[in-house]
Structure formats: structure tokens, C-alpha cells
Design a protein around this motif. Structure first.
Motif, PDB file in Angstrom:
ATOM      1  N   GLY A   1       0.772  -1.241   0.000  1.00 14.98           N
ATOM      2  CA  GLY A   1       0.000   0.000   0.000  1.00 14.98           C
ATOM      3  C   GLY A   1       0.796   1.280   0.000  1.00 14.98           C
TER       4      GLY A   1
ATOM      5  N   PRO B   1       5.279   0.859  -0.455  1.00 19.64           N
ATOM      6  CA  PRO B   1       4.413  -0.195  -0.960  1.00 19.64           C
ATOM      7  C   PRO B   1       5.215  -1.383  -1.476  1.00 19.64           C
ATOM      8  CG  PRO B   1       4.788   1.399  -2.691  1.00 19.64           C
ATOM      9  CD  PRO B   1       5.573   1.862  -1.487  1.00 19.64           C
TER      10      PRO B   1
ATOM     11  N   ASP C   1       2.807  -2.917  -6.536  1.00 28.44           N
ATOM     12  CA  ASP C   1       1.604  -2.112  -6.331  1.00 28.44           C
ATOM     13  C   ASP C   1       1.477  -1.030  -7.397  1.00 28.44           C
ATOM     14  OD1 ASP C   1       1.045  -3.580  -4.087  1.00 28.44           O
ATOM     15  OD2 ASP C   1       1.611  -2.022  -2.642  1.00 28.44           O
TER      16      ASP C   1
ATOM     17  N   GLU D   1      -1.590   2.048  -9.032  1.00 26.11           N
ATOM     18  CA  GLU D   1      -2.853   2.737  -8.782  1.00 26.11           C
ATOM     19  C   GLU D   1      -4.012   1.936  -9.353  1.00 26.11           C
ATOM     20  OE1 GLU D   1      -2.695   6.681 -10.283  1.00 26.11           O
ATOM     21  OE2 GLU D   1      -1.047   7.294  -8.974  1.00 26.11           O
TER      22      GLU D   1
ATOM     23  N   ASP E   1      -8.394  -1.266  -4.620  1.00 30.90           N
ATOM     24  CA  ASP E   1      -7.341  -1.396  -3.613  1.00 30.90           C
ATOM     25  C   ASP E   1      -7.455  -0.176  -2.696  1.00 30.90           C
ATOM     26  OD1 ASP E   1      -4.912  -1.373  -2.191  1.00 30.90           O
ATOM     27  OD2 ASP E   1      -3.755  -2.081  -3.895  1.00 30.90           O
TER      28      ASP E   1
ATOM     29  N   TYR F   1      -5.152   0.717  -0.648  1.00 28.64           N
ATOM     30  CA  TYR F   1      -3.769   1.185  -0.500  1.00 28.64           C
ATOM     31  C   TYR F   1      -3.198   1.058   0.909  1.00 28.64           C
ATOM     32  CZ  TYR F   1      -4.765   3.467  -5.022  1.00 28.64           C
ATOM     33  OH  TYR F   1      -5.122   3.730  -6.320  1.00 28.64           O
TER      34      TYR F   1
ATOM     35  N   GLY G   1      -4.568  -4.996  -0.021  1.00 30.76           N
ATOM     36  CA  GLY G   1      -5.431  -3.834  -0.219  1.00 30.76           C
ATOM     37  C   GLY G   1      -6.912  -4.124  -0.214  1.00 30.76           C
TER      38      GLY G   1
END
Length: 199
Positions: free
Chosen positions: A121, A128, A132, A134, A178, A180, A186
Motif C-alpha cells: 500500500g 508499498p 503495487d 494505482e 485497492d 492502499y 489492499g
């Protein structure tokens, strides 16, 4: 009179020969330029060395649902994804640690790609994961056409955080967004699409 005509004829022939000589002298320059251009196109430092790959993602029915184009950028791996027949809204999108997409749940892809042993996250102070990314936004009609960047991975083989590991890596789309921060992935729901990187 004949001598005068003869002199004019000789001068005219001389001018024509001189002009032809100039053209033939310029030809090697043109040919040399063409050779240089060819060398430039084959330059190992040119754009041909920029890695790029197209990854096909299948859904849980084994049908193609999206295509992701990966390319090495200045700040990581750029991922351009186009797809259809996906649930609308924000969906989690990650690189996973194993290059395997076994139906029906894609659990064979393992967890998120995490060579640095970090938390998951962007909002976790110890995160993260390298894999990971967006969330992607799917339109009401189930289509997606967007780009994102994974700034902690590379397409350069034998480099740290390369996507081309011995186990391989995979791209996964999840059924939900997710958040985050939740561990380990997530709280992004089920895996609904998968594609193997480097296949």
C-alpha cells in the motif's frame, strides 16, 4: 572563322565535363550519408533497445478480456491497458510474484511482487510493494483504456526488481478497489483477470 567555332566548341565541351565532374564528386557524399543513416538505425543505444511487451489478460472463463502494453520509461514501467467486459468502477491492479494464470481463480500467480519485503500500500509508511499500482477506472460499459506507471520495477533483465525473474511475474486485475493500506493486498477482492509477463 573555323578556328573561332572550334574554340567555342572546345570551351562548351569543357564546361559540360566540369559540370559532370562536380555531380560525380557529390555522389559519394550522398552515399556516405545513406551509410551513416543505416548505422544510426542499428545503433545499440537507439530506441530499439527500449523494452516493450504486450501482455494478454484472460478472465476466469479463459477468455481474453484486456491487453496491457508494458514499456520501460524514465521513472519505471509504463502500463497502458485496454479491456472490456469488466465490472465498472475502480479496480485493483498489480504485478504478482509468479508468472502463472491457472483457472479459475489465478491463485497460481501468488502474492504481489514484493522483492523488497515491504508492506502493501501507498498509504502504509512501510510500503508499498514493488508490484503495487494505482487502481484502474473501468467505465459503465465495462471498458477500460488508461495508463499507469509502476515506478519500483524494471523490464531490464538481471536488474534489481526486474519483472523477468526465474518464477516470472503476472498482471492481475481484482474485482474491487485497492484501499492502499490493508494487508496483504489492499482488500481488493477476487482476481478476475490475469496475464503472464514474458510469456
Amino acid at each position: 572563322m573555323k578556328l573561332w567555332k572550334m574554340l567555342l566548341l572546345v570551351m562548351a565541351v569543357s564546361v559540360v565535363l566540369a559540370a559532370c565532374g562536380d555531380e560525380s564528386e557529390s555522389d559519394p557524399e550522398v552515399e556516405e550519408g545513406a551509410i551513416d543513416e543505416t548505422v544510426d538505425e542499428e545503433d545499440p543505444g537507439g530506441v530499439l533497445d527500449v523494452p516493450e511487451e504486450e501482455v494478454t489478460l484472460i478472465n476466469t472463463e479463459g477468455e481474453e478480456t484486456a491487453t496491457a502494453t508494458l514499456s520501460e520509461g524514465d521513472s519505471g514501467v509504463n502500463v497502458a491497458i485496454e479491456g472490456e467486459n469488466l465490472p465498472p468502477g475502480e479496480l485493483g491492479f498489480h504485478f504478482h510474484e509468479t508468472g502463472s494464470c491457472e483457472l479459475p481463480d489465478f491463485e497460481s500467480a501468488g502474492g504481489h511482487y514484493n522483492p523488497t519485503d515491504a508492506n502493501h500500500g501507498f498509504e502504509d509508511p512501510e510500503g508499498p510493494h514493488a508490484g503495487d499500482m494505482e487502481n484502474i477506472e473501468v467505465a459503465e460499459d465495462g471498458t477500460v483504456d488508461t495508463e499507469t506507471t509502476a515506478d519500483m520495477v524494471t523490464m531490464q533483465e538481471n536488474e534489481e526488481n526486474t519483472l523477468y525473474t526465474e518464477e516470472g511475474t503476472a498482471l492481475i486485475i481484482h474485482s474491487e478497489a485497492d484501499d492502499y493500506v490493508s494487508q496483504p493486498s489492499g482488500d481488493a477482492g477476487e482476481r478476475i483477470a490475469c496475464g503472464v509477463v514474458g510469456e
